[in-house]
Design a protein around this motif. Structure first.
Motif, PDB file in Angstrom:
ATOM      1  N   GLN A  47      30.010 -20.431 -46.353  1.00  0.00           N
ATOM      2  CA  GLN A  47      31.188 -20.972 -47.024  1.00  0.00           C
ATOM      3  C   GLN A  47      32.284 -19.925 -47.130  1.00  0.00           C
ATOM      4  OE1 GLN A  47      29.405 -22.237 -50.644  1.00  0.00           O
ATOM      5  NE2 GLN A  47      28.343 -23.951 -49.696  1.00  0.00           N
ATOM      6  N   ALA A  48      32.618 -19.291 -46.015  1.00  0.00           N
ATOM      7  CA  ALA A  48      33.645 -18.253 -46.003  1.00  0.00           C
ATOM      8  C   ALA A  48      35.022 -18.838 -46.293  1.00  0.00           C
ATOM      9  CB  ALA A  48      33.643 -17.533 -44.662  1.00  0.00           C
ATOM     10  N   ASP A  49      35.272 -20.077 -45.851  1.00  0.00           N
ATOM     11  CA  ASP A  49      36.577 -20.682 -46.092  1.00  0.00           C
ATOM     12  C   ASP A  49      36.817 -20.924 -47.594  1.00  0.00           C
ATOM     13  OD1 ASP A  49      34.495 -22.490 -46.003  1.00  0.00           O
ATOM     14  OD2 ASP A  49      35.791 -24.186 -45.491  1.00  0.00           O
ATOM     15  N   ILE A  50      35.772 -21.254 -48.346  1.00  0.00           N
ATOM     16  CA  ILE A  50      35.919 -21.450 -49.796  1.00  0.00           C
ATOM     17  C   ILE A  50      36.218 -20.122 -50.478  1.00  0.00           C
ATOM     18  CG2 ILE A  50      34.695 -22.111 -51.907  1.00  0.00           C
ATOM     19  CD1 ILE A  50      33.220 -24.193 -50.275  1.00  0.00           C
ATOM     20  N   LYS A  51      35.555 -19.064 -50.036  1.00  0.00           N
ATOM     21  CA  LYS A  51      35.806 -17.747 -50.612  1.00  0.00           C
ATOM     22  C   LYS A  51      37.241 -17.326 -50.337  1.00  0.00           C
ATOM     23  CE  LYS A  51      34.002 -13.119 -50.925  1.00  0.00           C
ATOM     24  NZ  LYS A  51      33.031 -12.163 -50.459  1.00  0.00           N
ATOM     25  N   ARG A  52      37.737 -17.603 -49.119  1.00  0.00           N
ATOM     26  CA  ARG A  52      39.118 -17.272 -48.756  1.00  0.00           C
ATOM     27  C   ARG A  52      40.095 -18.048 -49.639  1.00  0.00           C
ATOM     28  NH1 ARG A  52      39.398 -19.229 -43.892  1.00  0.00           N
ATOM     29  NH2 ARG A  52      37.498 -18.224 -43.213  1.00  0.00           N
ATOM     30  N   GLU A  53      39.795 -19.320 -49.905  1.00  0.00           N
ATOM     31  CA  GLU A  53      40.660 -20.155 -50.739  1.00  0.00           C
ATOM     32  C   GLU A  53      40.713 -19.635 -52.179  1.00  0.00           C
ATOM     33  OE1 GLU A  53      40.508 -24.606 -51.315  1.00  0.00           O
ATOM     34  OE2 GLU A  53      40.083 -24.428 -49.174  1.00  0.00           O
ATOM     35  N   THR A  56      43.010 -16.332 -52.107  1.00  0.00           N
ATOM     36  CA  THR A  56      44.439 -16.462 -51.777  1.00  0.00           C
ATOM     37  C   THR A  56      45.195 -17.152 -52.905  1.00  0.00           C
ATOM     38  OG1 THR A  56      44.026 -18.560 -50.663  1.00  0.00           O
ATOM     39  CG2 THR A  56      44.015 -16.565 -49.303  1.00  0.00           C
TER      40      THR A  56
END
Length: 174
Positions: A47-53, A56
């Motif tokens: 879930q790298a995209d959730i961590k990025r969200e 940011t």
């Protein structure tokens, strides 16, 4: 006097103590169990995209937050409103009935009785129920009829009765 001393002791060197507490190192998170490290890494990689969200900043939300302006005032309590609108009516008083030698009562509001008067009217009604009826008590003490009926129904004065025991012989004094 004592409160001033306590307040002075509590506030002594307050700013330096607060700065010292703030500058202390913050506690770190509790260490993770070794068996869960691999599971955590696995979840984070999936879930790298959730961590990025999470990391940011959202410019749209920040702009909306900058537009918010809060202006607050203390609300006026309803008791203050009523006091300001309706003037207080003068209360009607009456002189106390009976013997009030030990109490400094100058006048009693109509519709109320003192403790001594309440005990007096209860004992009068108990001793002489024909003469001290609820109507006469209401008239005498400027009370409402339903209140007097309730008081006479639900309240009684304390009475001590000592019954001699019939099975034991009384001890004769010498």
């Amino acid at each position: 006097m004592g409160a001033a001393v306590v307040r002075a002791i509590k506030n002594f060197n307050l700013e330096n103590r607060a700065a010292r507490e703030i500058s202390k190192a913050k506690p770190s998170a509790a260490p993770r169990h070794p068996s869960t490290r691999s599971l955590l890494r696995e979840q984070m990689s999936d879930q790298a995209d959730i961590k990025r969200e999470i990391v940011t900043k959202d410019d749209k939300l920040l702009s909306l937050l900058r537009d918010v302006y809060v202006n607050s005032r203390d609300p006026v309590s309803s008791a203050q409103d009523k006091a300001a609108i309706t003037p207080t009516e003068p209360k009607e008083f009456r002189l106390p009935k009976g013997n009030h030698f030990d109490i400094n009562i100058e006048n009693i509001p109509k519709g109320k009785v003192s403790i001594v008067e309440a005990l007096t009217l209860l004992s009068n009604h108990k001793l002489y129920p024909d003469t001290w009826t609820a109507e006469k008590i209401a008239e005498e003490y400027h009370l409402e009829q339903k209140d007097v009926n309730s008081v006479l129904k639900y309240f009684t004065i304390f009475e001590v009765k000592i019954f001699p025991s019939e099975d034991k012989k009384a001890i004769q004094s010498k």
